[in-house]
Each structure stands twice: as C-alpha cells, then as structure tokens.
Design an enzyme around this catalytic site. Structure first.
Site, short mmCIF file in Angstrom:
data_model
loop_
_atom_site.label_atom_id
_atom_site.label_comp_id
_atom_site.label_asym_id
_atom_site.label_seq_id
_atom_site.Cartn_x
_atom_site.Cartn_y
_atom_site.Cartn_z
N ASN A 190 0.75 -0.81 -0.13
CA ASN A 190 -0.14 -0.42 -0.17
C ASN A 190 0.36 1.44 -0.16
O ASN A 190 0.20 2.46 -0.09
CB ASN A 190 -1.22 0.39 1.29
CG ASN A 190 -1.89 -1.15 1.30
OD1 ASN A 190 -2.54 -1.49 0.07
ND2 ASN A 190 -2.19 -1.71 2.05
N TYR A 191 2.60 1.21 0.46
CA TYR A 191 2.89 2.28 0.52
C TYR A 191 3.78 2.98 -0.47
O TYR A 191 4.47 4.13 -0.43
CB TYR A 191 2.69 2.22 1.53
CG TYR A 191 2.10 3.40 2.81
CD1 TYR A 191 0.83 4.20 3.06
CD2 TYR A 191 1.12 2.58 3.55
CE1 TYR A 191 0.43 4.28 3.75
CE2 TYR A 191 0.52 1.89 4.77
CZ TYR A 191 -0.11 3.65 4.57
OH TYR A 191 -1.46 3.56 5.34
N LEU A 192 4.78 1.89 -0.66
CA LEU A 192 5.73 2.10 -1.41
C LEU A 192 5.96 2.34 -3.08
O LEU A 192 5.06 0.94 -3.60
CB LEU A 192 7.37 1.09 -1.46
CG LEU A 192 7.38 0.54 0.39
CD1 LEU A 192 7.87 -0.35 0.41
CD2 LEU A 192 7.87 1.80 0.43
#
Length: 917
Positions: free
Chosen positions: A875-877
């Site tokens: 979800n974040y990278l």
DNA sequence: TTCTAGACTTGCGTTCACCGGG
DNA sequence: CCCGGTGAACGCAAGTCTAGAA
C-alpha cells in the site's frame, strides 16, 4: 516537468532511529555528531521504546492470544547484509529496539528459486541502462561508499540520527527557508496557509530548487545553520523519515488490549521529497514499453489474459494458459505476463495486442479519465453464496444433559463452539453479545438460559475431527474437491470491463458467523446473519445481461447501472446496517491500478510542496490563532510520525484514535522537549513512542493539554475535515494520508539509493528488505508474535549449540591430527573416522559458516517477529521505485514482488530505470 | 456548517500450498 | 513420507475521505 533535481529530493530519510538506523549505523557516530548539532530541535526519539524485540515492554505480551499464526517471522534479510556490515551492526542495534537490530538476514529468501526463473534477468537488461554489469558495479560501489557513511551516522545514533531526523521537517524547513529561494515555484499553489497565505507557494518554489531536490539532509547541511532546530544535522536524518528518526525509542506495541505486545518502535518519518523532475516527465519505458501501463495491461489481458495465471508462477502461467482452457487462458495471461517479462515488454505487448480476442479494448482510456465515469461497459455474473447450513446433529450439553437443537439454533451454537480455542472466550463482551443473539433464535422459553451452563465441547470436538479428516484426505481427493469448487466459481471470478476481462476481487458473499471485531470492540460476538439475494444490490452495464440469481426462488434487491462507481455489488453490513460491504474488481485490474498510480503521483507531487508546507506549519507553531496552532502541530505530527488522520468514531466501535482524535492522556510531555505517545491506533494496534520535538511544538502540546482532563481531545479545535480542508489549500488533492504514502516511498527511494552497494543479488535483496523494514516501522505496521516463536527460537539455539559442540570437537581432532594422533572417540563412545588436517580444516570452516548464518537468521527472526513488511509493500511503496531499482541493479523483480504484487503493479513495470520517486 | 451516506483503501490474522529436511 | 516453517492468498474488519443532504 520538473527539472530534475533529483538529488535534492532525495531524501530525507527519516529513519527511525532504532531500527534502521541502528543497523546501518554502526559507525556513524561521526555523522551523528554533526547531526546532533541541531540539537534538539527535532525530535529525536528519545527512548526507545521498543525493546529489542520489539516488544515493548508493556505491551509486549499482551497479545498472545490472537496470534495463532503459524509462522512468525520470516526472515528476510540477513546474511548478506550482515556481511556487509559486519556483524557488529547487529549488536549495536539490538540494544534498542529489537526491530531494528539486525538487519535482515536470511539470504535464502531472497534468492529463492522459485520464481526467479522466468523473468529475472530481463529486467536488468532492459533497462538498457547500459551495460549492466559494469554499471552496476560502479554504482554499487558508489553506493557503498555513500552507504557507509550513512550507516555510520545512523548507527547508533539513533538518537543522533533521530535527532536529526527529528529535526526534521521543521528544521529542514527552517533551513530551507533561510535559504530561500528556490526556484521552484512550481506549482504554484495558491495556498496560503492559514494565516499566511500564499506564502507557501513561494516558499516552495524556493526550496524546491535547492533544497527540495536535495535530500533534506543535504539541504540542511548546507543551510544548516539556519534555523534553530533545523540545523541539526539533517544529514542522516533527513533521509529518513522523521519517524524513523524518532523512533528510537519507540516501541510500539500493540497492545491490543492486552494481548499483543509488540514493540516496535515507532518511527516517524519525515521525509522530504525530492523532486524529481523527471518523474514528472517520466519517460516511458524503455523499450516499447512506452505504452502506458494501462493500456498495456488491457491489451495484455485481452490477449493472454492470464489472469489466472497470476496465481501461477510466471513461467508456468504461460503454459497454463495454453493448457487451460478458454477463458482462463486468455484472460489470465495478460496479467501475468507483464510480470514475467519483467521488463521486456515489447514483445509481449505486441503479442498481447494481437490476441485480444474478444475483449480487447486496448484503446480504452483509463477509467479515471472521464469525469466521474469509471467504465463504459460492465459485464459480470454477480456473486456466489455460501452453501446452506448442513446440520451435524452433534448435541451439546446443558447442565450436563444433551440438548436437541433446531438446525438454525445448532448453526449458531456451532459458530461459538468452533471458537472455543480462541481468545475471544476470555472476553465477556463477546460471550454476552453472542448469548444475546443466540437467545433470539432459541426463543424465550428454551431450556438453555445461561451460557455458563452450556458445554459446547461435543461440537468443538466434532469440528476438530472434521478438520482432521479433511487434512487426511489424499492429495487426489483434495485436488478433486478443489477443481469442483473452481468449476462452481469460475463464472463469478471474472468481469468484462470495457471489453477487457478482469478478475473480480471478492465475489463470494461472506458466510454467516460471529463478528470478530479487533481490540475491545463493543459488538464482538454478535451474530452476522446470512446474506441473501434480497440483501444484494447489483451494479452492471445497461447492455449486459442481469446475472441470474443463484438461489432458486429468490431475487436481487436491486439492479443499478451506475458507471461512476467501481463496485459490482454490495450489501449492508449485518453488524452495522449503516455500512456496506462491496464487491470490487481485484487489485490486478486496470481500474485499481490506475487509481493506485494516481495515489503515488499525488504523493510525488507532495514532494514539490513539502518544503513550503513544513515551513508554513513551523511558523504556525506559535500562531496566535489557536486553530492554526493546532492545525500546524497536527500536521507536523502527521508528517513526522506518519500518524493517521483520526476520524471521529461512534460509540459502537472500538475506542481507537488517530491524530485529530488524540486524547490528552495519549501524549505526555517530558521536558525539555520529548513527547511520549501511547495510544491504540487502527486495528487497536498500540502506538508507543517517545520523540524529541522542536521546542515550540512541545510548548504547544503543553498548552493544548492545560486545563483538560485526560480523556479530553488534545486538538479540541480540529477534526479531519478541517485539517484536510486546510491541507487542500496547500496542495491540490492533499489529505493527511498522502503524507504516509509520501514518507514511506521517499524513505524507500532514499535508502535504496544510499545503501545499495555492490554485491550479488542476494545482498541487494537484503538492502531492499532492510529499507522495507524501515518503512514498516515508520508506519507502525505490526504483527502479533507467532505462538510458536519462542519454541522456534529455542530450537535454533539448540541447533547452534550443537554445531558449536561439533566445532570444538573438530578443533580438538585437528590439533591431534596435526600431531599424528587419531581422533578421540565421539561422545557416544564410537570411534571416528581418521581425517587429515586439511579435511578437518575445511570442515571447521564449513561449520563456522553454518553457525554464523544461523545466528544471523536467528537475529533477523527475532528482529522481525513483530514487524509486518507486507502492508507497506502493498500500500505505501511506489512500485516504480522498486522496479527501477531492480532494473538499475539487475535484480530480478521476482525477488521482490510475488505473483500477486507483479499483477497488481503491472502498470509500473515499464518504468524507466532512472525513475526516482 | 454539520451530518451522514457512500465509496474505496488499508491492515491484520488465518488458511492454503509448498518446500526442504529428517 | 511426514512435518515444521513459510510465504502467498484469502477474508473481512477498520480506516480515510468525498459529496450531498439537512
């Protein structure tokens, strides 16, 4: 668009002290010192909360219950890294938090054979970058150098680092400000921050130029002096997200109420951004890739449609498709391919295109394009329902006597019986809610009146036997069952969106059960009733046939044709009828991919504004307007610590908080400038961290707390809509969660660029995992410790001791052999084979190596037992950071992304190797 | 302006499938 | 060939954030 300032952008990484930093840091003192200069301003983390393991003290153990998971930690990294940094690193780290400690270890993982095969190399090659090998080497070397430095800094420095990091933004900002000027101007947003209107933009511009581009750290340094706080050494810090810096102490623990304990430290990130001009520009891919990702996908899908394949290993996929039949083959392949090819693409593309077959619409524009319109045509088969309940007839006991239950009553009793070995049994609320709902089904006058008099063990045991039976089935039987299920579900697995076959995410309607809320959820144990067709609303294209209701005699609640939404179906959540459960396309779909890409683009845009934003909120720490002051401090915490926004919650939900909903009792000021955070966040995961902050922030927090009770809101003037409304003035589309994405991705980008030295693929994978872990710590992504963790550790210890014993024996034999004496008898009295000294020496070296590897693995395992790496990866990278790095360093993308991620990130596969976040 | 319905993302735990070692 | 360990896949709970109604 932007110019490339890349360098600048880079990073700031925030490291949180502990973890990461530790690792790296080993040496860094020197740097630290520099960093330290700043002094205090920033927040460094003070304590480390996390204990070494990560568990924090308090929290630590709590969780036990839940965890059942079998495998605790995996050990990702390891060896290689270790190698790089001498082991020492580990020691160092460890002290603080566990997490950090050792970097990763286990090489094996990295290398894993499996997937690699197919694609691997391609990537690299593609990159075109140039000769790979050489280049890579060089680069690596370079990196190494840099890395080293960093490490040093970080090392222990956590603190120091932290401090710097801590300093973070503010410091940075200030510094930046001072500098002034940057050009940049980019975007011009109009924004004015609260009071100071327009300011931001201008600032931004300036910073960006110089500062932005460079990593904060660097910037700082340069400027460093500038601001008070700022100046600190950003260097190290900068890079890392604030959080990281902070963390040092932090241990985060989840407490979930009690159980979990984990500890990780927290971290926070600050990060800065770098700007990369290119990014904007991005070039498309190398080779043909040019095709936009999506388009590619689409086309691909069409042709090959590998969808299924996704599951299948890349290599296999192709085959499969062939084999498999029709649809699958077509659809599936697509997805997969991208991956496999790793970067090749061209060929693929072409192929794909060709095929397309029925659906292809390569042309389609991406969804988002149209205003609000998400699709033009949508065809699917609705959802599948769980099978009806089959009564087993096993009688539970009430006051010792067997009780006959009607099927509906037995069904609910069984739901409870099956949970007899979970922690929920120790939660009064769970039992109470269960009993309330069960009684409604039993009827008022049923013999069963009190839960305490119930004995569900006969049902529990029956269930265990059933499970065992299933386990004992032969593989053929299992396979047959699986195929049967697949046959039944196949038609529901796919949707055709604008002519392209796409996988559906969750086409299975949730079966009835007892609600398993996390933390102290007030509704845990309530009956989640069976969902029927009449509860379900279907969304489908006007021209598409309406899916047949799978349950004879029943019908859908409603049919809609709304192309401004992406859901295929929804029903009201039986636990909270105000909420909905949706059926969406799978993550590998173009629709999801597109929105994912937009998310990362927005985060990258923040890079251009971050300096100005930091500068503005730093100024407002002392604003006379209390609302502005609260907004400034809240934004600072979100930026530096990667806190979530914190929406208001109802009373019928677990009592957790985010930034805007922090209570006075959640933040304890510890003079001179440390803030101790301790609260339950999303999923009732504990956030426990001590962070050094700038003095004005510290004072502001003290002031926000004054005159309030522990349970009062810290930010009484704020809520998420006010905060986000303010953020939107600073940058178009900016919301609180963008900071998390930004800080996570910028940290990865920065760490990868700084820490990738030479070495083989396995070593590079370790570097990646290390960076990934840092991000996970910053975001406080935790997992419960596996039940068998301690047993596994003991087993490892035993094996290590055994090897050590063998080593001693070998050494004795060697010295005797050198003197021409025969080996002593082994412990069990048996004589040993006579070996020559050379053979013994070889064996000793081998055993020593084994011991070292096991110790590294053990350390990594302990280190990661409470850290979840997956969430940030998913979800974040920004996957483009990973793909570009893989291309630059000739690391097969399959070493980093599994099949699901490859499919989900198909849109990023053709990124230019020079891409920087 | 506030409230709420609605839509979508994020996140942890569990289950599944596979793999290497004894 | 069984078994522990693991990563992947799955399931669904729990957040974020927007838009439109009140």
């Amino acid at each position: 668009m932007v110019d490339d300032i890349d360098e600048d952008d880079v990073p700031l990484v925030f490291k949180r002290s502990n973890t990461t930093s530790k690792q790296n840091q080993p040496t860094l003192e020197a740097k630290k010192s520099s960093s330290q200069k700043h002094g205090g301003q920033t927040g460094k983390l003070v304590s480390d909360v996390r204990t070494s393991n990560g568990q924090s003290s308090s929290a630590q153990k709590i969780k036990t219950v839940p965890s059942t998971k079998a495998s605790p930690v995996k050990s990702p990294m390891s060896s290689s890294k270790a190698s790089t940094l001498p082991r020492k690193a580990s020691p160092v780290r460890s002290p603080v938090t566990s997490t950090v400690k050792s970097p990763m270890t286990s090489p094996k993982t990295s290398i894993s054979p499996g997937k690699a095969s197919p694609v691997k190399s391609p990537l690299t090659s593609l990159k075109a970058s140039t000769s790979s090998a050489d280049q890579s080497k060089n680069s690596s070397q370079q990196n190494a150098a840099t890395v080293v430095k960093e490490e040093k800094r970080s090392t222990n420095a956590d603190d120091s680092e932290d401090s710097e990091d801590d300093k973070p933004l503010s410091a940075r900002l200030s510094a930046g400000l001072t500098k002034g000027n940057s050009n940049h101007a980019n975007k011009g947003l109009s924004t004015s921050i609260e009071g100071s209107p327009s300011v931001i933009k201008p600032k931004i511009a300036k910073y960006e130029d110089s500062d932005d581009e460079k990593p904060l750290s660097s910037k700082f340094q340069a400027k460093s002096n500038a601001g008070p706080s700022t100046s600190k050494s950003y260097e190290s810090d900068k890079d890392k997200p604030l959080a990281s810096r902070f963390n040092q102490n932090g241990s985060i623990n989840r407490d979930n109420q009690l159980k979990k304990s984990s500890m990780m430290s927290s971290k926070r990130p600050p990060g800065e951004a770098k700007s990369s001009s290119q990014s904007l520009v991005k070039k498309p891919k190398l080779s043909d890739a040019s095709t936009p990702s999506y388009s590619k996908q689409a086309s691909v899908k069409a042709e090959t449609k590998t969808d299924d394949d996704d599951h299948v290993p890349i290599s296999q996929r192709i085959k499969k498709s062939a084999t498999s039949g029709s649809k699958t083959s077509s659809a599936q392949q697509k997805v997969a391919k991208p991956v496999s090819s790793s970067f090749k693409q061209t060929s693929k593309k072409s192929k794909k295109v060709i095929k397309k077959s029925k659906y292809s619409k390569s042309s389609k524009v991406l969804p988002s394009s149209g205003e609000g319109q998400k699709w033009t045509t949508l065809v699917h088969n609705g959802v599948i329902f769980p099978p009806p309940y089959k009564p087993h007839g096993v009688k539970m006991l009430y006051k010792g006597q067997p009780v006959v239950l009607m099927p509906e009553q037995e069904e609910v009793a069984t739901m409870f019986a099956v949970m007899l070995d979970t922690d929920y049994m120790s939660k009064p609320k769970f039992k109470e809610n269960f009993m309330t709902d069960w009684k409604k089904i039993l009827g008022k006058n049923h013999v069963i009146q009190k839960l305490e008099d119930c004995d569900f063990t006969p049902i529990y045991e029956w269930h265990q036997r059933e499970k065992e039976k299933k386990k004992q089935m032969s593989s053929e039987e299992k396979k047959a069952l699986k195929e049967e299920k697949l046959k039944l579900e196949e038609k529901y697995m796919w949707a055709i969106v604008d002519g392209v076959k796409e996988k559906v995410g969750n086409f299975r309607v949730e079966p009835p059960g007892l609600f398993r809320g996390r933390g102290e959820h007030p509704k845990m144990g309530k009956l989640k009733k069976r969902i029927r067709p009449k509860d379900i609303t279907i969304n489908i294209g006007k021209a598409a046939p309406i899916p047949e209701c799978p349950i004879p005699g029943e019908s859908w609640k409603e049919i809609r044709h709304d192309n401004t939404v992406t859901w295929l179906a929804f029903w009201n959540d039986p636990i909270n009828p105000k909420e909905f459960k949706y059926v969406f396309l799978a993550a590998s779909s173009a629709l999801k991919g597109q929105s994912d890409k937009e998310k990362y683009e927005k985060a990258r845009l923040l890079k251009d504004y971050i300096h100005g934003i930091r500068e503005a909120y730093t100024k407002n720490f002392v604003s006379k307007d209390p609302t502005k002051r609260q907004i400034a401090v809240a934004t600072y915490l979100i930026d530096k610590l990667a806190l979530r926004a914190g929406n208001e919650k109802d009373d019928d939900e677990a009592d957790t908080v985010g930034c805007c909903t922090l209570k006075v009792e959640n933040v304890e000021p510890k003079p001179p400038n440390v803030l101790k955070f301790d609260f339950l966040g999303k999923d009732s995961i504990r956030y426990h961290n001590e962070v050094e902050v700038e003095i004005p922030v510290f004072k502001a927090i003290q002031q926000f707390r004054s005159g309030k009770k522990g349970c009062d809101d810290l930010f009484d003037e704020l809520d998420t809509s006010k905060l986000n409304a303010h953020l939107k003035e600073l940058m178009p589309g900016l919301t609180a969660k963008v900071f998390r994405t930004y800080n996570a991705s910028i940290t990865l980008d920065d760490m990868l660029s700084k820490e990738t030295k030479g070495g083989d693929v396995a070593e590079k994978v370790v570097v990646y995992q290390h960076a990934n872990k840092e991000v996970a710590i910053i975001c406080n992504h935790q997992r419960s410790v596996s039940k068998s963790h301690s047993a596994q550790m003991l087993r490892l210890d035993e094996k290590i001791d055994e090897l050590k014993g063998a080593l001693e024996e070998l050494k004795t034999d060697l010295s005797r052999a050198k003197k021409g004496k025969p080996p002593l008898k082994s412990a069990d009295g048996k004589p040993k084979r006579n070996m020559n000294p050379e053979a013994l020496e070889r064996k000793i070296a081998q055993t020593t190596g084994k011991i070292e590897k096991m110790e590294r693995d053990k350390e990594t395992k302990e280190d990661l037992k409470t850290v979840a790496l997956g969430t940030s990866k998913i979800n974040y990278l920004d996957p483009r950071i990973t793909v570009a790095w893989c291309k630059r360093h000739e690391v097969p993308i399959e070493k980093i992304f599994n099949k699901s991620l490859l499919a989900k990130f198909a849109w990023s596969m053709d990124v230019d190797p020079s891409f920087r976040f």
